[in-house]
Design an enzyme around this catalytic site. Structure first.
Site, PDB file in Angstrom:
ATOM      1  N   ASP A  77       0.840  -1.193   0.000  1.00 13.47           N
ATOM      2  CA  ASP A  77       0.000   0.000   0.000  1.00 13.47           C
ATOM      3  C   ASP A  77       0.877   1.246   0.000  1.00 13.47           C
ATOM      4  OD1 ASP A  77       0.884  -0.383   2.614  1.00 13.47           O
ATOM      5  OD2 ASP A  77      -1.097  -0.853   3.394  1.00 13.47           O
ATOM      6  N   ASN A 146      -9.408  -1.668  12.945  1.00 14.66           N
ATOM      7  CA  ASN A 146     -10.735  -1.825  12.344  1.00 14.66           C
ATOM      8  C   ASN A 146     -10.813  -3.059  11.451  1.00 14.66           C
ATOM      9  OD1 ASN A 146      -9.186  -1.038  10.198  1.00 14.66           O
ATOM     10  ND2 ASN A 146     -10.401   0.759   9.654  1.00 14.66           N
ATOM     11  N   HIS A 148      -8.604  -3.830   9.004  1.00 14.45           N
ATOM     12  CA  HIS A 148      -8.062  -3.709   7.645  1.00 14.45           C
ATOM     13  C   HIS A 148      -6.789  -4.531   7.483  1.00 14.45           C
ATOM     14  CE1 HIS A 148      -5.552   0.186   8.614  1.00 14.45           C
ATOM     15  NE2 HIS A 148      -4.781  -0.876   8.721  1.00 14.45           N
ATOM     16  N   GLU A 153      -9.961  -1.218   3.739  1.00 10.01           N
ATOM     17  CA  GLU A 153     -10.727  -0.766   4.892  1.00 10.01           C
ATOM     18  C   GLU A 153     -12.076  -1.503   4.949  1.00 10.01           C
ATOM     19  OE1 GLU A 153      -9.152   0.905   7.024  1.00 10.01           O
ATOM     20  OE2 GLU A 153      -8.736   2.974   6.463  1.00 10.01           O
TER      21      GLU A 153
HETATM   22  C1  F6R Z   1       0.611  -0.565   6.353  1.00  8.27           C
HETATM   23  C2  F6R Z   1      -0.427  -1.593   6.373  1.00  8.27           C
HETATM   24  C3  F6R Z   1      -1.435  -1.571   7.474  1.00  8.27           C
HETATM   25  C4  F6R Z   1      -0.777  -1.850   8.833  1.00  8.27           C
HETATM   26  C5  F6R Z   1      -1.820  -1.863   9.956  1.00  8.27           C
HETATM   27  C6  F6R Z   1      -1.185  -2.121  11.305  1.00  8.27           C
HETATM   28  O1  F6R Z   1       1.478  -0.759   5.261  1.00  8.27           O
HETATM   29  O2  F6R Z   1      -0.496  -2.410   5.499  1.00  8.27           O
HETATM   30  O3  F6R Z   1      -2.425  -2.518   7.212  1.00  8.27           O
HETATM   31  O4  F6R Z   1      -0.127  -3.095   8.763  1.00  8.27           O
HETATM   32  O5  F6R Z   1      -2.481  -0.649   9.981  1.00  8.27           O
HETATM   33  O6  F6R Z   1      -0.343  -1.061  11.613  1.00  8.27           O
HETATM   34  P1  F6R Z   1       0.569  -1.091  12.932  1.00  8.27           P
HETATM   35  O7  F6R Z   1       1.533  -2.198  12.743  1.00  8.27           O
HETATM   36  O8  F6R Z   1       1.255   0.246  12.952  1.00  8.27           O
HETATM   37  O9  F6R Z   1      -0.360  -1.325  14.072  1.00  8.27           O
END
Ligand code: F6R
Length: 253
Positions: A77, A146, A148, A153
């Protein structure tokens, strides 16, 4: 739901907090060694969760350069509408944390162009690239509070290959900590869709911390629904969840 052909058990690897990064790194390396593709295609998350794993992988690289020379990297992403030198770009973050330390050179990297003038053409470019160069061999994912994965999302459509999406306020809040405040968090992002993620030959979902416990319980035991995109991981057979005991505190009591 009609698109759920079969429900699979997620393979759970439970670790203590201190071992989480090492176990995640060893699991990833094991999958890499088992991979029979000449140039394995991997996709990796940014965020807090994988930082320890990336540190372990940097250490591993020092004595195992040949393994890393084969890897191709595809961005999972990316924030939209940022200039190429913006430090918030995920490609710049991963470049610093992992890709340059592991000598994964530009010619083995593919990602979204954040400042693409035509977002639809940009997502199409990634779709075509994946069609010609996929599937993903190993997808490493973090979990949003959430539900994702990548930036799919709640409400994400399961058969999309690549998307430009509006980040939810929950995700923007979570990302605000990284960029000293909400005002610095972009409103839109590109993401690989659920389809290429679920089509990956091997998937690791990394989850750490008590603040992920409630959502991890829903992912593992709740309904399979696009409202919790990570629950879709239960529709494919090759998923390993690596979670520390804090993240599993609700599920395991
Ligand atoms: C970011 C991504 C997101 C994160 C997720 C968890 O490249 O793919 O899905 O992996 O938001 O983020 P952290 O590890 O910061 O809790």
């Amino acid at each position: 739901m009609s698109y759920v052909k079969k429900i699979h058990d997620l393979h759970i690897v439970r670790t203590c907090s201190q071992d989480f990064a090492r176990v995640a790194a060893e699991s990833f390396l094991g999958a890499l060694k088992d991979c029979d593709t000449p140039s394995p295609l991997v996709t990796l998350p940014t965020g807090h969760t994988p930082l320890g794993m990336y540190e372990e992988l940097r250490t591993h690289h020092a004595n195992n350069k040949a393994l890393w020379n084969r890897i191709r990297y595809l961005a999972l992403d990316e924030y939209a509408d940022l200039k190429p030198d913006d430090p918030r770009l995920f490609q710049n973050w991963l470049d610093r944390e992992l890709l340059t330390p592991l000598s994964i050179n530009q010619d083995r990297r593919t990602g979204f162009r954040s400042d693409a003038a035509d977002p639809e053409a940009e997502t199409r470019r990634i779709e075509i690239w994946l069609d010609q160069n996929g599937p993903i061999d190993i997808a490493v994912l973090g979990l949003g509070t959430n539900g994702h994965i990548g930036f799919n999302e709640p409400g994400a459509v399961f058969n999309h290959v690549a998307n430009l999406i509006a980040l939810s306020s929950e995700t923007r809040q979570a990302n605000a900590a990284y960029w000293s405040g909400l005002d610095h968090v972009p409103e839109k992002a590109y993401t690989l869709g659920l389809k290429p993620i679920l089509d990956a030959r091997k998937i690791f979902l990394l989850v750490s911390g008590a603040h992920k416990s409630a959502i991890l319980d829903k992912v593992m035991n709740g309904p399979i629904t696009q409202d919790i995109p990570a629950s879709m991981l239960r529709t494919v057979p090759n998923v390993t969840v690596i979670a520390d005991k804090d993240a599993l505190e609700i599920t395991h009591g």
